[in-house]
Design a protein around this motif. Structure first.
Motif, PDB file in Angstrom:
ATOM      1  N   LEU A 502      84.217  -7.614 -15.973  1.00  0.00           N
ATOM      2  CA  LEU A 502      83.302  -8.399 -15.630  1.00  0.00           C
ATOM      3  C   LEU A 502      81.940  -8.009 -16.313  1.00  0.00           C
ATOM      4  O   LEU A 502      81.758  -6.463 -16.382  1.00  0.00           O
ATOM      5  N   VAL A 503      81.052  -8.892 -16.638  1.00  0.00           N
ATOM      6  CA  VAL A 503      79.889  -8.500 -16.972  1.00  0.00           C
ATOM      7  C   VAL A 503      78.720  -9.225 -16.302  1.00  0.00           C
ATOM      8  O   VAL A 503      78.852 -10.559 -15.943  1.00  0.00           O
ATOM      9  N   SER A 504      77.594  -8.425 -15.879  1.00  0.00           N
ATOM     10  CA  SER A 504      76.573  -9.226 -14.986  1.00  0.00           C
ATOM     11  C   SER A 504      75.006  -8.384 -15.501  1.00  0.00           C
ATOM     12  O   SER A 504      74.879  -7.290 -15.636  1.00  0.00           O
ATOM     13  N   GLY A 505      74.652  -9.356 -16.147  1.00  0.00           N
ATOM     14  CA  GLY A 505      73.616  -9.097 -17.334  1.00  0.00           C
ATOM     15  C   GLY A 505      73.956  -8.116 -18.094  1.00  0.00           C
ATOM     16  O   GLY A 505      75.119  -8.372 -19.017  1.00  0.00           O
ATOM     17  N   ALA A 506      73.372  -6.899 -18.265  1.00  0.00           N
ATOM     18  CA  ALA A 506      73.724  -5.945 -19.382  1.00  0.00           C
ATOM     19  C   ALA A 506      74.521  -4.873 -18.482  1.00  0.00           C
ATOM     20  O   ALA A 506      75.123  -3.969 -19.146  1.00  0.00           O
ATOM     21  N   GLU A 507      75.008  -5.011 -17.352  1.00  0.00           N
ATOM     22  CA  GLU A 507      76.189  -4.203 -16.788  1.00  0.00           C
ATOM     23  C   GLU A 507      77.453  -4.632 -16.974  1.00  0.00           C
ATOM     24  O   GLU A 507      77.880  -5.725 -16.656  1.00  0.00           O
ATOM     25  N   ASP A 508      78.227  -3.508 -17.428  1.00  0.00           N
ATOM     26  CA  ASP A 508      79.972  -3.660 -17.529  1.00  0.00           C
ATOM     27  C   ASP A 508      80.227  -3.284 -16.267  1.00  0.00           C
ATOM     28  O   ASP A 508      80.055  -2.188 -15.714  1.00  0.00           O
ATOM     29  N   LEU A 509      81.268  -4.029 -15.373  1.00  0.00           N
ATOM     30  CA  LEU A 509      82.000  -3.553 -14.360  1.00  0.00           C
ATOM     31  C   LEU A 509      83.595  -3.632 -14.722  1.00  0.00           C
ATOM     32  O   LEU A 509      84.102  -4.755 -15.358  1.00  0.00           O
ATOM     33  N   ARG A 510      83.995  -2.605 -14.566  1.00  0.00           N
ATOM     34  CA  ARG A 510      85.502  -2.244 -14.781  1.00  0.00           C
ATOM     35  C   ARG A 510      86.322  -2.085 -13.429  1.00  0.00           C
ATOM     36  O   ARG A 510      86.137  -1.098 -12.712  1.00  0.00           O
ATOM     37  N   LEU A 511      86.665  -3.415 -12.995  1.00  0.00           N
ATOM     38  CA  LEU A 511      87.523  -3.296 -11.869  1.00  0.00           C
ATOM     39  C   LEU A 511      88.948  -3.635 -11.882  1.00  0.00           C
ATOM     40  O   LEU A 511      89.638  -3.776 -12.849  1.00  0.00           O
TER      41      LEU A 511
END
Length: 666
Positions: A502-511
């Protein structure tokens, strides 16, 4: 009443006028520029005429082209909306000279308000309270300094001509006066072509309260009560409401009488707004009369149940005012905010681009949307970046605030950045809830309203987990009888973990996620969130996270998700698990890029020039403002990719610097 009206404007106000015309059986004619060929006001109108290029000076500011279109269309009247030519006395005269009706005040009334100094003298003579100050023609430094010392400090220096917050300075001590005066005069000269100033006592913690007035050709003038617009940033209104939480019945009566006196002093006809500055002690002083319909007029319409555009058309057609003063009543409380394509975290830099997703609340008797765009439209670089006005009404102010928060939570905008999160924080702030904001509060405390919201690590992780579960629950086959509908990653040795990027703004989230139904485990890093008993119903996701019960508002689909926890939003989108980073090899320190789409106005360097860090290298124009582009570091210009007059897209590399040569170690 005329049967055909030409609207000399665009966007939401043009759409607003067209809808009133349709209800009244009047044929509505639109005009449009190159940039607006597919605009909503063009699609809504009964007919539309092209009047020129995309820049306002090539189209919507061309009075001759607008009048020619009116004659071709057979219109009997021209409505200027607001902005552009709405307060241009020469245009009003030209419309009348062409045998058409100008929907607004006459040119003589406009000219009386054209100079702040002259308007102030006129109001003082009419008995309207004015701020103590100096409006004389002697503009020498010695005279102005002496008058400033007489008035007392703090005081405000204001450009006598113009507006929009330009040419205004606050002076707190005598020794500051000369420098502030020079700066104010220079800005006024550049913006308005005239550097005359006036001096006024500066009212500490002032409130901005305005009265809607209406006059007809028979000499009747009434007011429709007040609007408060004290929540401002750099003199631009952010929240408008009616009635004012500050105004008592006695103060309303006194200010209303003063507003009518102000209208009588200039023989006012049609819709206008008398603006007052109000001190904490309840003392009020005339600021100006806006000789047009205001952007915030819907809050007055919501509490009075009147259509002010219809009133404008009837008065312009020679009819008397539809109601006398004693028949004007107000019920409930209304509030308005404006959704803009702008980036509050980047100094409210205006944005532009295609609205790839636009979701706004459903309209009702309590919620109103005034907009000139729909999903798929483009917010143009040439005009104001407003997306929509959101107006709500309820029985009292606390309920209206609650309804406004609810309506904002239902808004989704993708494409250009927007000010939704800024507005959501604003309408929850204690100073707004208490109704005690003054016109300078936002500028003094802007850090309280912008920047990333601070959440604890656990709270952030739990929201990410809920987003992952929501995506799982809204993706895949909906046939509950099919084993393939589970999509739970089950294997022979048990449920497996499914990776999710998932991407939140410039943040990459690896779940990673496993489970099905309403029971999921979501892993982020080394932490696992246990979600149990989740249920997605009517746009709300509820269930347990560990030992706590949570309920969040959810919208979106399997590729994007928006969570709202009742105070703020978290927007995420699904990205490829194997996405590669795009990099053209140029670092931000080696180039100057366009911060937004726009037109190059000046190129101040050439290939081979040496520049210093922070040196002005280029000026571009976008959203009716000029942006100064500066060198990111000292160096030599290697390439200039644009020339004056070129239009550029956001993030386009405009200037490249020669790369820094690293010296070899000895």
């Amino acid at each position: 009443m005329f049967d055909t009206l030409l609207i000399a404007n665009r966007g939401e106000i043009a759409c607003r006028i067209i809808r009133t015309c349709r209800r009244m059986g009047i044929r509505a004619i639109a005009v449009y520029s190159d940039a607006d060929v597919d605009a909503q006001h063009v699609r809504l109108a009964d007919a539309a005429y092209h009047i020129g290029g995309s820049r306002p000076q090539d189209s919507y500011l061309r009075g001759d082209a607008i009048i020619a279109a009116a004659k071709r269309s057979g219109a009997q009247a021209v409505h200027p909306g607001y902005g552009f030519l709405s307060e241009n006395a020469d245009f009003a005269d030209a419309v009348e000279a062409a045998g058409l009706v100008f929907v607004g005040p006459n040119a003589a009334s406009m000219r009386k308000m054209g100079s702040k100094a002259g308007a102030k003298d006129l109001m003082h003579a009419a008995g309207v309270p004015v701020v103590p100050g100096y409006t004389g023609e002697d503009q020498s430094l010695d005279t102005l300094q002496g008058e400033a010392d007489r008035i007392g400090y703090p005081l405000m220096i204001k450009a006598a001509h113009g507006g929009g917050g330009k040419g205004m300075r606050i002076v707190h001590a005598p020794l500051e006066f000369a420098a502030h005066l020079e700066s104010c005069q220079r800005e006024a000269r550049n913006a308005f072509g005239r550097d005359r100033v006036l001096l006024e006592r500066y009212i500490e913690r002032p409130r901005h309260i305005e009265f809607q007035i209406f006059g007809d050709s028979q000499g009747q003038i009434i007011h429709l009560n007040e609007r408060e617009c004290s929540a401002q940033r750099r003199y631009q209104k952010v929240i408008e409401e009616s009635p004012s939480p500050f105004v008592t019945p006695e103060l309303r009566a006194a200010m209303g009488a003063a507003a009518i006196a102000a209208g009588r002093a200039i023989d006012y006809q049609n819709a206008g707004t008398v603006e007052f500055i109000v001190g904490q002690d309840g003392g009020f002083y005339f600021m100006e009369i806006n000789t047009r319909l205001q952007v915030e007029h819907p809050v007055t319409e919501m509490v009075t149940s009147l259509d002010l555009v219809e009133w404008q058309l009837r008065v312009a057609a020679g009819e008397t005012l539809p109601l006398p003063q004693d028949a004007i009543w107000s019920s409930g409380h209304a509030m308005e905010v404006r959704l803009y394509a702008e980036d509050p975290d980047a100094g409210f830099l205006p944005g532009s681009g295609k609205l790839t997703r636009l979701r706004l609340p459903e309209t009702s008797s309590r919620v109103r949307i005034d907009s000139g765009v729909v999903e798929g439209d483009t917010v143009s670089i040439f005009y104001d970046p407003m997306i929509a006005k959101l107006i709500v009404r309820d029985s009292d102010r606390p309920r209206a605030l609650a309804r406004l928060r609810e309506a904002l939570a239902q808004c989704e905008i993708e494409g250009p950045k927007s000010n939704i999160e800024f507005l959501e924080r604003l309408v929850r702030h204690s100073i707004v809830v208490a109704g005690d904001i003054d016109t300078g509060y936002l500028d003094r405390h802007l850090d309280e309203f912008i920047g990333a919201r601070k959440r604890s690590a656990d709270e952030t992780r739990h929201l990410h987990a809920l987003a992952a579960a929501a995506i799982r629950m809204t993706t895949g086959i909906r046939d509950a009888a099919s084993p393939w509908a589970l999509g739970d990653g089950w294997r022979l040795d048990g449920a497996g973990w499914t990776p999710l990027h998932l991407v939140s703004g410039a943040e990459d989230l690896r779940l990673s996620i496993r489970g099905h139904g309403g029971d999921f485990d979501v892993r982020e890093g080394d932490a696992v969130s246990e979600l149990r008993g989740l249920r997605l119903q009517d746009g709300w996701l509820s269930g347990r996270i560990g030992d706590s019960q949570r309920r969040v508002q959810v919208s979106g689909d399997g590729e994007r998700i928006l969570l709202h926890d009742g105070e703020s939003r978290l927007q995420l989108r699904r990205a490829s698990l194997y996405r590669l980073n795009d990099d053209d090899g140029a670092t931000s320190g080696d180039r100057v890029a366009a911060p937004m789409p726009g037109r190059i106005v000046q190129v101040k360097i050439a290939v081979g020039d040496h520049v210093e860090s922070g040196q002005l290298v280029m000026v571009m124009e976008a959203m009716k403002m000029e942006l100064a582009l500066k060198a990111p570091r000292a160096g030599v210009i290697a390439e200039v990719r644009v020339k004056e007059g070129d239009f550029v897209e956001a993030d386009a590399a405009l200037i490249l610097l020669e790369p820094v040569v690293q010296e070899a170690a000895a």
